[in-house]
Design a protein around this motif. Sequence first.
Motif, PDB file in Angstrom:
ATOM      1  N   GLY A  43       0.438   5.911   0.457  1.00 19.51           N
ATOM      2  CA  GLY A  43      -0.513   6.966   0.766  1.00 19.51           C
ATOM      3  C   GLY A  43       0.136   8.193   1.383  1.00 19.51           C
ATOM      4  O   GLY A  43       1.343   8.240   1.615  1.00 19.51           O
ATOM      5  N   ASN A  44      -0.705   9.194   1.638  1.00 19.57           N
ATOM      6  CA  ASN A  44      -0.298  10.467   2.214  1.00 19.57           C
ATOM      7  C   ASN A  44      -1.296  10.830   3.311  1.00 19.57           C
ATOM      8  O   ASN A  44      -2.507  10.696   3.130  1.00 19.57           O
TER       9      ASN A  44
ATOM     10  N   TYR B  67      -6.526  11.589   4.563  1.00 20.14           N
ATOM     11  CA  TYR B  67      -5.667  10.475   4.156  1.00 20.14           C
ATOM     12  C   TYR B  67      -6.152   9.993   2.800  1.00 20.14           C
ATOM     13  O   TYR B  67      -7.364   9.838   2.566  1.00 20.14           O
ATOM     14  N   TYR B  68      -5.198   9.787   1.900  1.00 15.10           N
ATOM     15  CA  TYR B  68      -5.548   9.111   0.648  1.00 15.10           C
ATOM     16  C   TYR B  68      -4.438   8.118   0.341  1.00 15.10           C
ATOM     17  O   TYR B  68      -3.261   8.371   0.584  1.00 15.10           O
ATOM     18  N   GLY B  69      -4.832   6.967  -0.210  1.00 19.26           N
ATOM     19  CA  GLY B  69      -3.861   5.941  -0.526  1.00 19.26           C
ATOM     20  C   GLY B  69      -4.529   4.727  -1.112  1.00 19.26           C
ATOM     21  O   GLY B  69      -5.750   4.634  -1.211  1.00 19.26           O
ATOM     22  N   SER B  70      -3.712   3.782  -1.504  1.00 18.22           N
ATOM     23  CA  SER B  70      -4.232   2.578  -2.127  1.00 18.22           C
ATOM     24  C   SER B  70      -3.821   1.360  -1.320  1.00 18.22           C
ATOM     25  O   SER B  70      -2.779   1.323  -0.689  1.00 18.22           O
ATOM     26  N   ASN B  71      -4.679   0.338  -1.394  1.00 19.03           N
ATOM     27  CA  ASN B  71      -4.438  -0.922  -0.700  1.00 19.03           C
ATOM     28  C   ASN B  71      -5.102  -2.030  -1.496  1.00 19.03           C
ATOM     29  O   ASN B  71      -6.333  -2.123  -1.542  1.00 19.03           O
TER      30      ASN B  71
ATOM     31  N   CYS C  15       0.838  -1.189   0.000  1.00 20.88           N
ATOM     32  CA  CYS C  15       0.000   0.000   0.000  1.00 20.88           C
ATOM     33  C   CYS C  15       0.877   1.244   0.000  1.00 20.88           C
ATOM     34  O   CYS C  15       2.068   1.194   0.259  1.00 20.88           O
TER      35      CYS C  15
ATOM     36  N   GLU D 285     -10.101   7.472   0.295  1.00 26.10           N
ATOM     37  CA  GLU D 285     -10.018   8.865   0.697  1.00 26.10           C
ATOM     38  C   GLU D 285     -10.767   9.023   2.014  1.00 26.10           C
ATOM     39  O   GLU D 285     -11.944   8.687   2.092  1.00 26.10           O
TER      40      GLU D 285
ATOM     41  N   PHE E 156      -8.628   2.349  -3.764  1.00 30.33           N
ATOM     42  CA  PHE E 156      -8.191   3.704  -3.452  1.00 30.33           C
ATOM     43  C   PHE E 156      -9.103   4.278  -2.376  1.00 30.33           C
ATOM     44  O   PHE E 156     -10.325   4.282  -2.523  1.00 30.33           O
TER      45      PHE E 156
END
Length: 349
Positions: free
Chosen positions: A228-229, A244-248, A226, A254, A252
């Motif tokens: 993210g920020n 928070y946004y990111g991928s797992n 994963c 948010e 995606f």
Amino acid sequence: MTEAASGYCGHCFCIGCFGCSLSSSFRCPTCREPVVDLVRQFTVEQIAAHIPLLKDVALQVGVTLAQKELELDSSRRGLSELEMYKAKAQRLEAELQAASLRFANLREQCEAVAALQKQTEEDVEELQKQNLQLHEELRLLRQEARESEEALQRAKLLENAVVNMMEDSHSMLNVVIGTGWQELCEPMSENQVWQKLGLHAAQHSTCSIAEFGVVREYLQDLGQECMGNMSLGISQDMRFKLEYYGSNQHVFNEIEIEGCVQVEGRQLTFLGVRSASSRRYDGEGPEVPSDEHLALPPLKGLLCSRGDSTWIVLFEFSACAQISIFNAADIILLKDPVKHFTGYQRLAW
């Protein structure tokens, strides 16, 4: 007294005589105090130089007065004319008054010289006291410097651990909080807390934002890759926003949390509501959006600082915010993250 000098005790001698005495013992001949170095006493030399002059003047005045008195007696006996006697007597009386006035002036000068000598002795005594006090303060400062150096070495451990890990890995920091870690943080007063938050410079503005954040890149979290920020902003009117946004696993996420923050000393309490959305990008079927709003329990945080680094620890963040992609219960967000993370994106306030 020629070339007068003294030790710190203040007893004065001719520098030649003093040197002869010091050749056998480095102590004052009068009080036996140790002599570290000699100090020239120019005031004493001036006083000593005036004493012979004053004696000579006084002797001359006395002789002159005696002569004038003899002349007056002789004139009284020898002169036959009363007018001549009166004229000479008036002249001698005038001279006597002038001599008396001169003698009074000399006496005043002697008293002034004596007062100057007394003041000089008092100044020397005060300087000796200040010298002893400065030596004691220097000793205490050296002792405090050694203790501060030891504390600084211990504090550097935490500072280097936080900053170096963030600068080198550019990853969100998952910290296992160990016992005694708070002891490495600097103590802060209430004013220092506001200064560390960065809100003290705009007390009359509602546009000042203190920003904290981290970046996670390719971190194995629960066996899943994963990235993210994460950003946290606190406004001057004590509102906060967390993004928070990111991928797992091709999902995606948010997440936004908004609300108000309470500050008690270094303790921070975030009261807010979470809104979240997620979309699937696996290429199998259409995107599946979902929206939800969830009131969260209070998020507990702690403001920490060491040197130029300031950070916020969010305790039990994953459980309180109900974010499954975090495998760490406590999250650290560094102050002014744009300075430390090349991949950091600012908070959309």
